[in-house]
Design a protein around this motif. Structure first.
Motif, PDB file in Angstrom:
ATOM      1  N   ALA A 181       0.815  -1.214   0.000  1.00 42.94           N
ATOM      2  CA  ALA A 181       0.000   0.000   0.000  1.00 42.94           C
ATOM      3  C   ALA A 181       0.851   1.269   0.000  1.00 42.94           C
ATOM      4  O   ALA A 181       0.446   2.278  -0.532  1.00 42.94           O
ATOM      5  CB  ALA A 181      -0.930   0.009   1.195  1.00 42.94           C
ATOM      6  N   VAL A 182       2.012   1.206   0.606  1.00 39.01           N
ATOM      7  CA  VAL A 182       2.805   2.428   0.707  1.00 39.01           C
ATOM      8  C   VAL A 182       3.797   2.553  -0.443  1.00 39.01           C
ATOM      9  O   VAL A 182       4.459   3.565  -0.588  1.00 39.01           O
ATOM     10  CB  VAL A 182       3.603   2.490   2.024  1.00 39.01           C
ATOM     11  CG1 VAL A 182       2.649   2.448   3.199  1.00 39.01           C
ATOM     12  CG2 VAL A 182       4.629   1.395   2.116  1.00 39.01           C
ATOM     13  N   GLY A 184       3.613   2.881  -3.704  1.00 36.44           N
ATOM     14  CA  GLY A 184       3.457   3.817  -4.801  1.00 36.44           C
ATOM     15  C   GLY A 184       3.493   5.265  -4.370  1.00 36.44           C
ATOM     16  O   GLY A 184       3.435   6.162  -5.183  1.00 36.44           O
ATOM     17  N   THR A 185       3.578   5.515  -3.102  1.00 35.43           N
ATOM     18  CA  THR A 185       3.343   6.869  -2.630  1.00 35.43           C
ATOM     19  C   THR A 185       4.415   7.844  -3.071  1.00 35.43           C
ATOM     20  O   THR A 185       5.586   7.510  -3.165  1.00 35.43           O
ATOM     21  CB  THR A 185       3.196   6.914  -1.107  1.00 35.43           C
ATOM     22  OG1 THR A 185       2.892   8.257  -0.745  1.00 35.43           O
ATOM     23  CG2 THR A 185       4.475   6.486  -0.423  1.00 35.43           C
ATOM     24  N   LEU A 186       3.974   9.060  -3.335  1.00 31.48           N
ATOM     25  CA  LEU A 186       4.909  10.119  -3.718  1.00 31.48           C
ATOM     26  C   LEU A 186       5.469  10.807  -2.480  1.00 31.48           C
ATOM     27  O   LEU A 186       6.395  11.574  -2.564  1.00 31.48           O
ATOM     28  CB  LEU A 186       4.177  11.161  -4.562  1.00 31.48           C
ATOM     29  CG  LEU A 186       3.661  10.657  -5.906  1.00 31.48           C
ATOM     30  CD1 LEU A 186       2.709  11.663  -6.518  1.00 31.48           C
ATOM     31  CD2 LEU A 186       4.829  10.410  -6.842  1.00 31.48           C
ATOM     32  N   LEU A 187       4.868  10.541  -1.349  1.00 31.55           N
ATOM     33  CA  LEU A 187       5.299  11.229  -0.140  1.00 31.55           C
ATOM     34  C   LEU A 187       6.531  10.543   0.439  1.00 31.55           C
ATOM     35  O   LEU A 187       6.863   9.421   0.101  1.00 31.55           O
ATOM     36  CB  LEU A 187       4.166  11.227   0.890  1.00 31.55           C
ATOM     37  CG  LEU A 187       2.877  11.884   0.424  1.00 31.55           C
ATOM     38  CD1 LEU A 187       1.803  11.715   1.475  1.00 31.55           C
ATOM     39  CD2 LEU A 187       3.099  13.359   0.119  1.00 31.55           C
ATOM     40  N   LYS A 206       3.398   2.778   8.660  1.00 25.07           N
ATOM     41  CA  LYS A 206       4.026   3.689   7.726  1.00 25.07           C
ATOM     42  C   LYS A 206       3.993   5.055   8.381  1.00 25.07           C
ATOM     43  O   LYS A 206       2.983   5.462   8.953  1.00 25.07           O
ATOM     44  CB  LYS A 206       3.317   3.678   6.382  1.00 25.07           C
ATOM     45  CG  LYS A 206       1.817   3.777   6.514  1.00 25.07           C
ATOM     46  CD  LYS A 206       1.087   3.669   5.203  1.00 25.07           C
ATOM     47  CE  LYS A 206      -0.415   3.716   5.473  1.00 25.07           C
ATOM     48  NZ  LYS A 206      -1.261   3.831   4.321  1.00 25.07           N
ATOM     49  N   ARG A 208       5.460   9.256   8.152  1.00 27.76           N
ATOM     50  CA  ARG A 208       6.063  10.261   7.284  1.00 27.76           C
ATOM     51  C   ARG A 208       7.244  10.888   7.990  1.00 27.76           C
ATOM     52  O   ARG A 208       7.113  11.420   9.068  1.00 27.76           O
ATOM     53  CB  ARG A 208       5.047  11.331   6.907  1.00 27.76           C
ATOM     54  CG  ARG A 208       4.026  10.825   5.914  1.00 27.76           C
ATOM     55  CD  ARG A 208       3.172  11.940   5.393  1.00 27.76           C
ATOM     56  NE  ARG A 208       3.972  12.896   4.648  1.00 27.76           N
ATOM     57  CZ  ARG A 208       3.547  14.109   4.294  1.00 27.76           C
ATOM     58  NH1 ARG A 208       2.354  14.493   4.645  1.00 27.76           N
ATOM     59  NH2 ARG A 208       4.325  14.918   3.625  1.00 27.76           N
TER      60      ARG A 208
ATOM     61  N   ILE B 420      -0.779  12.601  -5.914  1.00 31.45           N
ATOM     62  CA  ILE B 420      -0.438  12.220  -4.534  1.00 31.45           C
ATOM     63  C   ILE B 420      -1.544  11.331  -3.959  1.00 31.45           C
ATOM     64  O   ILE B 420      -1.277  10.294  -3.359  1.00 31.45           O
ATOM     65  CB  ILE B 420      -0.205  13.464  -3.653  1.00 31.45           C
ATOM     66  CG1 ILE B 420       1.074  14.167  -4.100  1.00 31.45           C
ATOM     67  CG2 ILE B 420      -0.142  13.089  -2.170  1.00 31.45           C
ATOM     68  CD1 ILE B 420       1.321  15.503  -3.428  1.00 31.45           C
ATOM     69  N   SER B 423      -1.356   7.976  -5.405  1.00 34.24           N
ATOM     70  CA  SER B 423      -0.203   7.223  -4.880  1.00 34.24           C
ATOM     71  C   SER B 423      -0.487   6.702  -3.478  1.00 34.24           C
ATOM     72  O   SER B 423       0.165   5.787  -3.002  1.00 34.24           O
ATOM     73  CB  SER B 423       1.049   8.097  -4.888  1.00 34.24           C
ATOM     74  OG  SER B 423       1.099   8.931  -3.748  1.00 34.24           O
ATOM     75  N   LEU B 424      -1.453   7.296  -2.809  1.00 33.90           N
ATOM     76  CA  LEU B 424      -1.819   6.821  -1.474  1.00 33.90           C
ATOM     77  C   LEU B 424      -2.935   5.784  -1.539  1.00 33.90           C
ATOM     78  O   LEU B 424      -3.492   5.400  -0.519  1.00 33.90           O
ATOM     79  CB  LEU B 424      -2.257   8.002  -0.601  1.00 33.90           C
ATOM     80  CG  LEU B 424      -1.141   8.962  -0.189  1.00 33.90           C
ATOM     81  CD1 LEU B 424      -1.716  10.203   0.477  1.00 33.90           C
ATOM     82  CD2 LEU B 424      -0.164   8.274   0.757  1.00 33.90           C
ATOM     83  N   ILE B 493      -4.899  14.360   2.693  1.00 33.80           N
ATOM     84  CA  ILE B 493      -3.682  13.572   2.471  1.00 33.80           C
ATOM     85  C   ILE B 493      -3.325  12.803   3.744  1.00 33.80           C
ATOM     86  O   ILE B 493      -3.029  11.608   3.705  1.00 33.80           O
ATOM     87  CB  ILE B 493      -2.526  14.487   2.014  1.00 33.80           C
ATOM     88  CG1 ILE B 493      -2.799  14.984   0.585  1.00 33.80           C
ATOM     89  CG2 ILE B 493      -1.185  13.754   2.078  1.00 33.80           C
ATOM     90  CD1 ILE B 493      -1.804  16.003   0.064  1.00 33.80           C
ATOM     91  N   ALA B 496      -5.864   9.960   4.123  1.00 32.83           N
ATOM     92  CA  ALA B 496      -5.618   8.870   3.169  1.00 32.83           C
ATOM     93  C   ALA B 496      -4.378   8.089   3.583  1.00 32.83           C
ATOM     94  O   ALA B 496      -4.313   6.867   3.446  1.00 32.83           O
ATOM     95  CB  ALA B 496      -5.440   9.429   1.755  1.00 32.83           C
ATOM     96  N   PHE B 497      -3.401   8.821   4.113  1.00 33.23           N
ATOM     97  CA  PHE B 497      -2.173   8.171   4.547  1.00 33.23           C
ATOM     98  C   PHE B 497      -2.432   7.204   5.701  1.00 33.23           C
ATOM     99  O   PHE B 497      -1.773   6.171   5.831  1.00 33.23           O
ATOM    100  CB  PHE B 497      -1.161   9.241   4.974  1.00 33.23           C
ATOM    101  CG  PHE B 497       0.205   8.694   5.223  1.00 33.23           C
ATOM    102  CD1 PHE B 497       1.033   8.383   4.156  1.00 33.23           C
ATOM    103  CD2 PHE B 497       0.652   8.467   6.509  1.00 33.23           C
ATOM    104  CE1 PHE B 497       2.291   7.859   4.371  1.00 33.23           C
ATOM    105  CE2 PHE B 497       1.905   7.941   6.736  1.00 33.23           C
ATOM    106  CZ  PHE B 497       2.732   7.637   5.664  1.00 33.23           C
ATOM    107  N   ALA B 498      -3.394   7.550   6.543  1.00 36.12           N
ATOM    108  CA  ALA B 498      -3.684   6.714   7.714  1.00 36.12           C
ATOM    109  C   ALA B 498      -4.481   5.462   7.341  1.00 36.12           C
ATOM    110  O   ALA B 498      -4.618   4.541   8.138  1.00 36.12           O
ATOM    111  CB  ALA B 498      -4.449   7.530   8.760  1.00 36.12           C
ATOM    112  N   PHE B 499      -5.020   5.453   6.136  1.00 38.73           N
ATOM    113  CA  PHE B 499      -5.800   4.290   5.706  1.00 38.73           C
ATOM    114  C   PHE B 499      -4.907   3.054   5.577  1.00 38.73           C
ATOM    115  O   PHE B 499      -3.795   3.130   5.091  1.00 38.73           O
ATOM    116  CB  PHE B 499      -6.465   4.587   4.359  1.00 38.73           C
ATOM    117  CG  PHE B 499      -7.074   3.370   3.722  1.00 38.73           C
ATOM    118  CD1 PHE B 499      -8.286   2.875   4.177  1.00 38.73           C
ATOM    119  CD2 PHE B 499      -6.424   2.705   2.693  1.00 38.73           C
ATOM    120  CE1 PHE B 499      -8.837   1.737   3.609  1.00 38.73           C
ATOM    121  CE2 PHE B 499      -6.972   1.574   2.115  1.00 38.73           C
ATOM    122  CZ  PHE B 499      -8.180   1.088   2.577  1.00 38.73           C
ATOM    123  N   THR B 578       4.945  19.921   4.655  1.00 39.62           N
ATOM    124  CA  THR B 578       4.760  19.596   3.242  1.00 39.62           C
ATOM    125  C   THR B 578       4.287  20.842   2.507  1.00 39.62           C
ATOM    126  O   THR B 578       3.355  21.512   2.952  1.00 39.62           O
ATOM    127  CB  THR B 578       3.721  18.475   3.068  1.00 39.62           C
ATOM    128  OG1 THR B 578       4.062  17.407   3.947  1.00 39.62           O
ATOM    129  CG2 THR B 578       3.699  17.968   1.634  1.00 39.62           C
TER     130      THR B 578
END
Lengths: 286, 624
Positions: A181-182, A184-187, A206, A208, B420, B423-424, B493, B496-499, B578
């Motif tokens: 899941a992580v 592909g991320t752009l972050l 995951k 950041r 972005i 990607s998430l 963002i 979505a990241f926490a998903f 960010t």
């Protein structure tokens, strides 16, 4: 004196001085960059490995030692130290066939009752620490049963996390399903991975940013290692400095007994890539 | 009746007395109601830009007027597909169109007002005054229930006070026209009072935009009831109301009982208000209803300066009902014209034309007239809408084996931001541009296109949350949807990241919602007018920095504005910062900003991404 001899693979990522100090016998894995083959830790250093890894388009492959390699090692040790028991501790059977090879290698000997083969269900210094512990117990003259119990105990208490700096390698490897899941991320994501009780790599979280990843590792470690004093090993990819911020954070919460810096070798390194930082900790119970 | 120039109180009273001479109307059927709604929609349509201008923030994305207009248009389009002489059926059809077309908070509330109205009217052929009042009241109750935290001083209050007054006044009259006049008057009064209820409105000197939109609709209703009953040519001239003045900064509308009908006939306001159902088809002079976008980024003419006023004048030669909404990227154009070819040629001078819609209104009108007589859709809200399957039986739920555990839908603005989100793991992106919020229907369609057992929606804008929730409610029973109330792109963002694909629905909802509180959102844009907010003097053309929803920085320099804004967002300097770079930002500014951040906050982890968002030079996210 017939003290127990300890055998393992290069993938235990044990620093050279500890290998020498405890006379640990190492069987190298073979690494292939395309057609080129290397004996891990023998004709390629960790730094060389990572510079080749960065330059290589395709991931290198590792090849486990054959059963015959183990048979040869056991035969040689038996001849050198007649009457000495052998304990052979291996990379997780969930990650590699080395344990399988060692088991077959042992059974190929007519007389193999003095050889004990253990599946560490761990990787890198996550089992290297058990190997070193076994070697210490052996040096103290402990019995095979005592050493086996000691290995099982330390493996059950170890905390192991590693954080990945560059997702490209996880992506190329395509191996770690639940972490996908992580990928592909752009972050700027720093996945924290671990190895479960079956010896399989899995994503823990995951996060950041590198500092947050380190903070999280220490938080999780404190939940699971509720002791005052620990032994600690920090794994890096030929860049010991990169461990310093994590070491400082850990020092804020624990007294550190033994401190080992380990170079993360090709098994984790191939998939986790340069810049990976690993943390191995276990309670100091002495 | 004759045209009267209002110049004194005496005349106002006189007109009011004259107004009472109009034929009274004791019942309202489906045909009347359709015509009323068309008149209301038309009036709102003509003033949509004015409603847009009532945005309290001096940012170039105030779009309440656009949202309400599009919502109302969706309702009208549904009516055009089939109306009925029975009010219950007509109101139900309207309600369905509004619910699906609802955009923005005010649009959603508008749709709920008519949903409640239609439910009260559902079983009736026509309404008398008391029933009409009760239906308005039911609309208010429905709308209040639909909003989690109703805020007074908004469209809700305007609707509530108007409906309350309707209930009271219905005991005194059986004339629906008179009652509607009273409803309008009370709505106007309340609109003026919104300034006292919401300090921010007073500070900025505007009335509530959603409330204003509703007043325009009520004005259209009243105009139809009056003009339809008298049917003289002078009555075709509709009068805007003193609320038109109340919107001007510093002016608050005062009202007296006389003024409602008076202003409604004020010929000084020259907006033609045809009650369409009463028109002859051939009376429609500017018969092509055109809507399109001019994309300024595409085609060879991107450097041609767009002179809005000149463009409008050129459109006006052969057209009316002109709406031009321009930003640097796109120009949205709406016009009724009799020379569509010329309009398109004119537009081509400024860029590539996209999303062209041209309708022949005479054709629509002929259809409407025949539909009004012939077609009577069943009252069940969603029973006969084959194109848009909504009920559990017909909803397009894909076969079980193809269904993913989760689907994520996010509203985004800007290609980089969309990337972005993708990607998430976001499966569907809805464009939530600055001048166009997605409608409830857009969400419904996005959900229907996803084969997933549970869907999470990230609206990423405080004005889009309600439309998303409305879609969830409409699909209740057929699809499982959780709306995470994310109010900004950075929140979206983070959420979505926490998903996590392998977590339970509850765990994901909890993690994704919790993530909203761990991020601060910053926005930088240019003020579109002078104003004072929170004791900060803001000049038109200056940059403004918004921390969450508060303007905290303003300066003629972009960099300085960013610095002040970030200083207010960053606390211990250890955060992950960010930066999402918008279309308006240039590389030199971004480089300068990046080095300032790393010098000022050496311990922060800074990420810079191309967001490509319009309007906002930068979006900032600060996570601890």
């Amino acid at each position: 004196m017939t003290h127990t001899i300890i055998v393992t693979e290069s993938t235990a990522d044990i620093p050279a001085e500890l290998i020498a100090k405890y006379d640990i016998r190492i069987i190298p894995l073979r690494l292939f960059f395309g057609e080129q083959s290397y004996a891990d830790g023998v004709d390629i250093t960790s730094a060389e490995f990572y510079s080749k890894l960065s330059a290589s388009v395709q991931l290198p492959t590792t090849s486990q030692p054959s059963p015959a390699d183990y048979t040869a090692m056991y035969e040689k040790l038996t001849a050198e130290h007649p009457g000495s028991p052998i304990i052979s501790i291996h990379l997780s059977s969930g990650l590699s066939g080395t344990y399988q090879s060692a088991t077959i290698g042992r059974s190929m000997l007519d007389d193999h009752s003095h050889i004990t083969v253990i599946d560490s269900k761990s990787a890198s210094y996550g089992y290297g620490l058990a190997v070193v512990h076994a070697a210490r117990l052996a040096e103290q003259g402990k019995s095979v049963a005592e050493i086996e119990a000691g290995v099982a105990h330390i493996l059950s208490r170890r905390e192991l996390y590693f954080m990945v700096d560059d997702l490209e390698y996880l992506r190329k490897g395509g191996r770690i399903g639940r972490a996908s899941a992580v990928l592909g991320t752009l972050l700027n994501v720093k996945p924290i991975l671990s190895i479960d009780e079956n010896g399989v790599i899995y994503p823990v979280e995951k996060v950041r940013g590198q500092k947050k990843a380190m903070t999280r590792i220490v938080e999780m470690m404190r939940q699971n290692l509720n002791v005052r004093k620990i032994n600690l090993a920090l794994g890096h990819t030929a860049n010991r400095e990169s461990c310093e911020p994590l070491l400082q954070m850990i020092r804020e919460h624990y007294e550190i007994g033994e401190l080992v810096f380990s170079e993360v070798g090709p098994v984790i390194g191939t998939h986790a890539g340069p810049g990976t930082i690993a943390m191995f900790a276990w309670p100091d119970e002495e | 009746m004759r045209s009267v120039q209002i110049s004194s109180r005496t005349e106002l009273v006189w007109i009011h007395e004259e107004g009472e001479l109009s034929l009274s109307k004791r019942s309202l059927n489906g045909t009347d109601f359709t015509a009323m709604v068309l008149a209301g929609a038309e009036r709102l349509h003509q003033h949509a830009e004015h409603v847009n201008s009532l945005n309290v923030f001096p940012v170039p994305d105030g779009d309440t007027g656009t949202n309400m207009n599009l919502t109302m248009t969706a309702g009208v389009n549904e009516l055009k597909r089939g109306t009925s002489p029975l009010i219950g059926q007509t109101a139900t059809v309207l309600s369905k169109g509004l619910l699906m077309g609802a955009r923005g908070n005010s649009g959603v509330i508008l749709s709920q007002l008519f949903r409640g109205f239609s439910r009260a009217a559902a079983s009736r052929d026509e309404l008398n005054a008391a029933q009409f009042a009760a239906a308005l009241q039911n609309g208010v109750e429905t709308a209040y229930k639909a909003v989690v935290k109703p805020v007074e001083g908004t469209i809700l209050t305007v609707a509530k006070e108007a409906a309350k007054h309707a209930t009271y006044y219905a005991r005194r009259t059986t004339d629906i026209t008179e009652l509607m006049g009273e409803v309008l008057r009370r709505a106007q009064e309340t609109l003026a009072q919104t300034q006292e209820m919401l300090p921010v409105l007073k500070q900025v000197g505007v009335v509530d935009s959603g409330g204003q939109g509703l007043v325009y609709i009520y004005e259209g209703f009243y105009a139809y009831l009056q003009n339809g009953t008298t049917a003289t040519s002078t009555e075709q001239t509709f009068a805007a109301v003193h609320t038109g003045q109340a919107m001007q900064p510093g002016m608050t509308g005062t009202s007296n009982p006389a003024s409602a009908s008076a202003v409604a006939q004020n010929p000084a306001f020259d907006t033609p208000m045809p009650a369409q159902a009463r028109l002859e088809t051939e009376d429609i002079e500017f018969l092509y209803d055109m809507e399109f976008f001019i994309n300024r980024q595409l085609g060879p003419n991107r450097n041609v300066r767009f002179e809005e006023e000149k463009f409008r004048q050129a459109l006006a030669v052969n057209g009316d009902s002109i709406i031009v909404i321009a930003d640097d990227e796109v120009i949205k154009v709406h016009v009724h014209s009799k020379a569509p070819g010329e309009v398109l040629n004119l537009a081509l001078q400024y860029g590539e034309i996209t999303q062209i819609h041209i309708l022949n209104m005479r054709e629509q009108h002929r259809d409407l007239l025949s539909a009004g007589l012939d077609i009577a859709p069943p009252p069940d809200l969603f029973a006969e809408i084959p194109q848009e399957p909504l009920d559990p039986q017909t909803a397009a739920v894909p076969p079980a084996e193809e269904v993913a555990a989760y689907g994520l839908i996010a509203v985004s603005s800007g290609d980089g931001i969309s990337e972005i989100f993708r990607s998430l793991g976001v499966d569907a992106i809805l464009a939530g541009g600055q001048t166009m919020n997605p409608s409830t229907e857009d969400f419904v369609k996005a959900v229907e296109n996803l084969s997933a057992r549970h869907i999470f929606i990230l609206p990423n804008n405080s004005n889009i949350v309600l439309a998303a929730q409305q879609a969830r409610d409409l699909l209740e029973g057929s699809r499982q949807i959780t709306v995470i109330p994310s109010k900004s792109i950075p929140q979206g963002i983070a959420s979505a990241f926490a998903f996590q694909e392998d977590e339970s629905v509850d765990m994901n909802e909890s993690n994704m919602t919790e993530a909203l509180d761990h991020v601060k959102s910053g926005q930088v844009t240019v003020a579109v007018r002078d104003t004072t907010m929170e004791n900060i003097d803001i000049k038109e053309g200056y940059y403004i920095g918004i921390n969450n929803s508060k303007i905290v920085a303003t300066a003629p320099s972009l960099l300085q504005t960013c610095q002040e804004l970030l200083s207010s967002m960053i606390e211990d300097g250890q955060e992950v910062v960010t930066v999402l770079v918008g279309n308006e930002a240039n590389d030199a500014d971004t480089t300068a900003l990046a080095s300032w951040i790393s010098e000022t906050y050496p311990d922060a982890e800074v990420e810079i991404h191309e967001g490509d968002q319009p309007v906002y030079h930068y979006l900032f996210s600060v996570e601890s």
